[in-house]
Each structure stands twice: as structure tokens, then as C-alpha cells.
Scaffold this active site. Structure first.
Site, mmCIF file in Angstrom:
data_model
loop_
_atom_site.group_PDB
_atom_site.id
_atom_site.type_symbol
_atom_site.label_atom_id
_atom_site.label_comp_id
_atom_site.label_asym_id
_atom_site.label_seq_id
_atom_site.Cartn_x
_atom_site.Cartn_y
_atom_site.Cartn_z
ATOM 1 C CE LYS A 1 44.949 29.890 39.113
ATOM 2 N NZ LYS A 1 43.488 29.533 39.882
ATOM 3 C CD GLU B 1 39.535 36.840 39.513
ATOM 4 O OE1 GLU B 1 39.376 35.631 39.432
ATOM 5 O OE2 GLU B 1 38.346 37.218 40.247
ATOM 6 C CG HIS C 1 38.649 32.166 34.448
ATOM 7 N ND1 HIS C 1 39.449 31.606 33.774
ATOM 8 C CD2 HIS C 1 39.830 32.180 35.748
ATOM 9 C CE1 HIS C 1 40.646 31.472 34.142
ATOM 10 N NE2 HIS C 1 40.767 32.255 34.733
#
Length: 393
Positions: free
Chosen positions: A54, A257, A182
Site C-alpha cells: 500500500k 510488514e 503494529h
């Protein structure tokens, strides 16, 4: 310790590229992408990198990451099918959007994506119905008010609900394999990661006592890139995280990630002044790129971009910078100190690879900025090479 430096075009390169390709122009360095990936692998060798596409889904970035062996963090059917069309197998993707569309789960079935995250009971039912053989990770909410973008305001299960949700996933027949978190974007200290690892370790132990043997830990992204007035020591930060992983999760498969860290420093924007005026005693400079283009990161990513004019002298004025559209919202910076500018002057914007072109639009009929790959065009501007920014690693 070797001090690597980041991709930034020289004045001569900017002028020659603008002359040949026009502006606005985005210049992508694939060597910078490779270097950033290799830095993470160097300091966190156990971590299986999943590039969060993204941040910048440019096909050349995806190709380079795939060729280096990276896995991918995907959030939609579009991202899944894009990678699949490039030949990336489903086993190298994690569907990391905790709230999924039906078409996304359908793409998982079609493309062989079996790994995904969840953070609610309703998601368990959706996954069970469409992807009953899925391997799932529970996404935990980790509070971190210091993050540049706090993703935990929208995603993540509360710690007190975590075990019940994992047991519910197991009862539904899903392969509950681990935990994901996250800490938030552009985190410049290891402390939030270490705090999250403490919470995850406690949950792993609690799950084991309840008959769940967890084997995967996903530590998300959030690794920082240089930005104005922000100091951090990335190697030390990564080494501290890696040491804690080795201490508390020695047998666990570790995933991450990163998005911004991989692509953020890999792109430079060349833009030009197309209009000059004065309002309220302050100069206004209109650029051929604005909020609806590469500078979309001002709104969607709250990012403070550098503007380099290569102007000589010490004179500086506070100015407003606006984009080319006919929308009064299209103002990027107010009171930005700059050398006086004229129509036709070129500006360089380094470190603009993340959450910029990815969220750009064609509003008002303006085309998106053209991309060129530095390694493919640099011979045209040689012997001029890319100059260097302040060291970050």
C-alpha cells in the site's frame, strides 16, 4: 559502523531530467529499494519481510522485492491479484487487513493465499465461510501515542479479549497460528516494540496453557525513515528488537510488514514553479504538483516534505506553496521558509516514495506524475551522479 546515505539527485541531474522528461517527474531508485531491504535483513536476520505494498505499489518496486525473496502484506483483492499476475505465489502473501471484503477472500481462494489476520468475532465467521483452511493471526491493539500514524485507533483486539478470540477461531476450525501487532507508523524508538513484545510473550504463554501452541509472531512495520528535525538510531533500534526476539521468541517464526521504510527514500520528485503572486504580504508559489498528486501525503500521511530549490544566497522568505488545481484546498505549505523563486524554477523533493503517488488522483483532469527509474536514465545525465543526503544507517 558503516553509515549509508540516501538517494538524492544533484542539481545537474534535476535540470537535465526536467529538460528531457518534463515535470512533475518522479525518479525511482531501485538500488535504494534493495539497500533498504538488505538493511532490515542485516539487523533482523530471522525476520521474514512482507513488503506492505500500500505504501507504493509501483510495479518495479514489486518486481525487485519479489526477486530478492520478499513476501508481501496485501489488503485487498486488487493487491492480491496484482501480485498473482506477476507470478508471486499465494504462500508469499499475508492478507493483513483485519476487516476483509468478500471479494478479497474470493481472491485468496483463487490465488492460494491462506495466511491472514483478524481482530473480531465477525471476521472469524467470514473467514470460516469462505476460507475454512486459513491460517490466522490475531491482531492485537498496541497503544503508542508517539507514532506518526497510530493505526491502533482503527485496528486490533484488546488484550483482555485476545485469548477468547483465538479459542473461538480454533473452535471454528481455523488454524490459529499466532499473533500480529503494529506499533504505528514512523516509530523512532525500540521502546514501543519492546512493550508490544512483552504483551505478546504473555499472550503466547497464556495460549499455551489453554492448549494453543502459537508458532508465528508478526511485528508489523513502522520502521522510520529520515524526516526534518527527527533523530533516531535505526541500527541500534533494530538490534534491540532482534535481541528481544531471540531472547523471548527463540523458536517462533517472525514476520514483519514494512512499507514506508522500503520505499520512502527511494523516490525523488522534481516539480516546477508555474505561478508567482503575493497575498497578505506573503509570496505564493504555485507548483505543477499538488495535494491531489504526489503531495497527497501532506493530508493522508501528515508528512512534512523537504523542498530544495538550489538557490544561491542567504535570503529566505516565508511563503505559501500551492498546487495546480482549481480547488482552494490544494495548498501544501504555509509559512515555509524558502529562497525567493520565479516561474520556471525547479524544486527537488527527496524521500517522497511512501504514501504519495500511491494516493495520488487525476482530479481536475491533471495527469499523475510520470515515473522514471534512475538506474535506467542516469547514463543520460552522467557523469552527474546522485548526490547524498544525511546518513541514516
Amino acid at each position: 559502523m558503516r553509515r549509508d546515505k540516501h538517494f538524492q539527485l544533484s542539481r545537474e541531474a534535476v535540470e537535465k531530467l526536467a529538460s528531457q522528461y518534463g515535470t512533475p517527474l518522479l525518479v525511482l531508485s531501485l538500488e535504494e529499494v534493495k539497500k533498504n531491504y538488505q538493511v532490515l535483513k542485516k539487523y533482523m536476520p530471522r525476520v521474514r519481510i512482507h513488503y506492505a505494498i500500500k505504501a507504493n505499489p509501483h510495479p518495479e518496486i514489486l518486481r525487485v522485492m519479489a526477486d530478492m525473496g520478499s513476501c508481501f502484506d496485501v489488503a485487498s483483492d486488487g493487491e492480491i491479484r496484482t501480485l498473482n499476475a506477476m507470478g508471486v505465489e499465494g504462500g508469499r502473501m499475508i492478507y493483513a487487513n483485519p476487516v476483509k471484503l468478500g471479494v478479497g477472500l474470493e481472491a485468496c481462494r483463487d490465488c492460494g493465499v491462506t495466511k491472514m489476520t483478524f481482530d473480531s468475532a465477525s471476521e472469524i465467521e467470514k473467514i470460516k465461510k469462505q476460507c475454512p483452511d486459513a491460517t490466522v493471526l490475531l491482531r492485537l491493539r498496541i497503544d503508542n501515542s508517539s507514532a506518526h500514524v497510530d493505526l491502533n485507533k482503527k485496528f486490533g483486539a484488546a488484550r483482555e479479549n485476545a485469548l477468547a478470540l483465538m479459542l473461538q477461531a480454533k473452535q471454528a476450525g481455523l488454524d490459529i497460528a499466532g499473533v500480529a501487532f503494529h506499533v504505528g507508523s514512523q516509530t523512532v524508538s525500540s521502546d514501543p516494540y519492546l512493550h508490544a513484545l512483552d504483551i505478546a510473550r504473555g499472550l503466547f504463554d497464556e495460549a499455551e496453557a489453554a492448549g494453543l501452541h502459537l508458532r508465528i509472531l508478526d511485528i508489523g512495520g513502522g520502521f522510520p525513515i529520515p524526516e526534518p528535525k527527527v533523530k533516531f538510531n535505526l541500527p541500534e533500534m533494530l538490534k534491540q528488537i532482534s535481541a528481544r526476539l531471540n531472547e523471548d521468541f527463540p523458536e517462533t517464526e517472525i514476520w514483519a510488514e514494512p512499507g514506508r521504510y522500503i520505499c520512502g527514500t527511494a523516490v525523488n520528485l522534481i516539480t516546477s514553479v508555474i505561478g508567482v503572486t503575493e497575498r497578505g504580504g506573503q509570496p505564493w508559489y504555485f507548483l505543477d504538483e499538488g495535494l491531489y498528486g504526489t503531495f497527497s501525503g501532506v493530508i493522508f500521511d501528515q508528512w512534512d516534505f523537504k523542498l530544495l530549490s538550489f538557490k544561491e544566497g542567504d535570503e529566505r522568505v516565508a511563503a505559501t506553496f500551492a498546487g495546480p488545481s482549481c480547488d482552494s484546498l490544494d495548498i501544501m505549505f504555509r509559512g515555509r521558509m524558502t529562497a525567493p523563486l520565479e516561474v520556471g524554477d525547479l524544486l527537488l523533493v527527496p524521500a517522497c516514495g511512501a504514501y504519495t503517488s500511491a494516493s495520488a488522483t487525476t482530479f481536475n483532469g491533471f495527469s499523475k506524475a510520470r515515473f522514471v527509474v534512475w538506474e535506467e536514465v542516469k547514463e543520460e545525465v552522467m557523469p552527474v551522479a546522485a548526490e547524498i543526503l544525511a546518513p541514516a544507517v
